[in-house]
Design an enzyme around this catalytic site. Structure first.
Site, short mmCIF file in Angstrom:
data_model
loop_
_atom_site.label_atom_id
_atom_site.label_comp_id
_atom_site.label_asym_id
_atom_site.label_seq_id
_atom_site.Cartn_x
_atom_site.Cartn_y
_atom_site.Cartn_z
N CYS B 128 -19.35 -38.83 -18.98
CA CYS B 128 -18.00 -38.02 -18.49
C CYS B 128 -17.01 -39.17 -18.40
O CYS B 128 -16.96 -38.87 -16.60
CB CYS B 128 -18.37 -36.51 -17.92
SG CYS B 128 -16.94 -35.48 -17.96
N CYS B 131 -14.77 -37.03 -15.02
CA CYS B 131 -15.71 -36.84 -14.08
C CYS B 131 -15.83 -37.89 -13.23
O CYS B 131 -15.67 -38.33 -11.90
CB CYS B 131 -16.75 -36.27 -14.28
SG CYS B 131 -17.33 -34.95 -15.38
N ASP B 132 -16.40 -38.87 -14.09
CA ASP B 132 -16.67 -40.13 -13.55
C ASP B 132 -16.09 -41.51 -12.96
O ASP B 132 -16.34 -42.63 -13.05
CB ASP B 132 -17.99 -40.60 -14.02
CG ASP B 132 -18.92 -39.04 -13.33
OD1 ASP B 132 -18.56 -38.74 -12.26
OD2 ASP B 132 -19.64 -39.33 -14.08
#
Ligand SMILES: Cc1cc2nc3c(=O)[nH]c(=O)nc-3n(C[C@H](O)[C@H](O)[C@H](O)COP(=O)(O)OP(=O)(O)OC[C@H]3O[C@@H](n4cnc5c(N)ncnc54)[C@H](O)[C@@H]3O)c2cc1C
Lengths: 105, 300
Positions: B128, B131-132
């Site tokens: 992701c 997210c990351d």
């Protein structure tokens, strides 16, 4: 408990919250699927441990708090006890695992 | 006791819930994560009628509000771990230990990203970029997969300030839309290697990865140092719970045109079934049919 019931912390709020609460702070950001899952997990944790305090830090709005708390990725949970961040956990966990993380910290 | 238990709260499950609730049935959605499914992960959805362009999570929030407004019960962050479909009342058992009973069940468990195919202890393998991605500003990453998701996510990472991206595609050509591939090339920061696979990933003392690559077209091997790896190589169906219970083909659940499975009273719909086109609108269509047919099954 909806997202809006989690207290959003700014830089000053973060310091005073850590000093005065035992609970979990979630570092998250908007439109992040894993963060959404973890906010829902925290709502379940709150049902099981009503006395636990919960708060959020928006990683995009307050990158300086991320640095202060040594958090790089979202979602990250910080277990706060005795006026300090005792432990951190990044990723997706179920309510049981999240409670275990908090209790162990 | 519920009239219909829907397993999976993606767009398919939520559409089924709307139809079932409007038929005055008592409906429960059991969702392993949060409602919205794969659409939550899509940055821009541009093919859902009435929304020329919308973020996937925003679209799913609207859909969830609609579902809730109809009185549907929603059990989130609690996946279905076991089922008993042997009797007239169907049992659904969750990882949290809850046991729910329903007159009919709709399976709408969709798919999940295929895991990174190389065994490695390197911790910075991600699925992701929203997210990351942020910690990779000014850093070098590999994106595994030259499909639409691989290219879309690579462009997202470039917007975050990632220094360079090497897209690795095992097949001789990337299948991402030509316009997306053009955008990637124009960024000047994305390099693409086709007919190439990752054979080994080692963690270096500096925390970076030493990634070994094999170029099948030129029969050469090489390695490069990167800060992180993002993996977007397709999807696998979420059907392990139903193995030995529902008829499947290649891991996907077999249904007829009315979304009926081999077990009376159990329906399946959306990305999880055997079909050709997997899109939001097709999942909505399947969910609609499954709910209407389940209503007919319950009411006789
Ligand atoms: C990167 C990407 C981009 C896409 N972009 C588009 C697009 O722009 N437009 C478009 O039309 N389509 C797009 N699609 C396809 C679209 O996302 C899917 O067709 C659609 O999400 C299918 O819906 P679904 O409800 O069947 O499955 P899903 O969305 O996969 O939902 C299934 C749900 O079931 C849950 N679940 C799984 N197992 C269990 C269990 N054991 N117990 C309880 N719950 C469970 C999951 O957590 C999930 O929430 C895209 C797909 C991908 C991968």
């Amino acid at each position: 408990m909806s997202d809006t019931e989690l207290m959003n912390l700014d830089t000053a709020g973060f310091k005073s919250w850590v000093a005065s609460h035992d609970g979990i702070i979630i570092f998250h950001k908007k439109l992040c699927p894993h963060c959404k899952v973890m906010r829902t997990v925290l709502a379940k944790v709150k049902i099981q441990i009503p006395e636990i305090a919960l708060a959020t830090v928006d990683s995009e709005e307050y990158p300086e708090i991320m640095a202060e708390a040594s958090v790089e990725h979202v979602p990250t949970l910080c277990a706060v006890k005795g006026g300090q961040v005792q432990d951190r956990q990044t990723g997706v966990f179920n309510p049981k695992e999240t409670i275990a993380f908090y209790k162990k910290a | 006791m519920f009239d219909i238990i829907i397993i999976g709260g993606g767009i398919c499950g939520m559409t089924a819930a709307i139809y079932a609730a409007r038929a005055n049935l008592k409906v429960l959605i059991v969702e392993k994560e949060v409602c919205g499914g794969l659409v939550n992960w899509t940055n821009t959805v541009e093919n859902v009628p009435s929304y020329p362009s919308i973020h996937g999570e925003e679209l799913m929030d609207k859909c969830r509000d609609h579902v809730e407004s109809l009185g549907v019960e929603i059990e989130e962050v609690d996946g279905v771990e076991d089922v008993d479909f042997s009797g007239p009342l169907k049992k659904v058992i969750t990882s949290g230990g809850a046991v729910f009973e329903g007159k009919a069940v709709i399976v709408a468990t969709g798919r999940r990203p295929t895991p990174f195919p190389v065994q490695t202890g390197f911790p910075l393998v991600h699925y992701c970029s929203v997210c990351d991605g942020s910690p990779y500003k000014d850093k070098d990453v590999i994106v595994l997969g030259g499909g639409n998701s691989g290219f879309d996510e690579a462009l997202y990472l470039i917007n975050l300030g990632v220094k360079s991206i090497h897209i690795i595609e095992i097949f001789p050509e990337c299948i991402a839309a030509a316009s997306t591939q053009d955008k990637a090339v124009q960024s000047g920061k994305i390099k693409v290697s086709t007919s190439t696979k990752i054979t080994k990933v080692e963690t270096l003392p500096n925390g970076k990865a030493w990634v070994h690559l094999e170029d099948g077209a030129n029969h050469t091997s090489y390695a490069e140092e990167v800060d992180g790896i993002f993996c977007f190589i397709g999807q696998v169906p979420n059907t392990s719970v139903f193995e030995g219970v529902l008829d499947m083909d290649g891991g996907y659940i077999k249904t007829n045109a009315d979304m009926e499975t081999n077990v009376p009273g159990v329906f399946a719909a959306g990305d999880v079934i055997v079909k050709k086109y997997r899109q939001i609108t097709t999942a909505m269509g399947d969910g609609t049919i499954a709910a209407l047919q389940a209503d007919r099954y319950i009411c006789g």
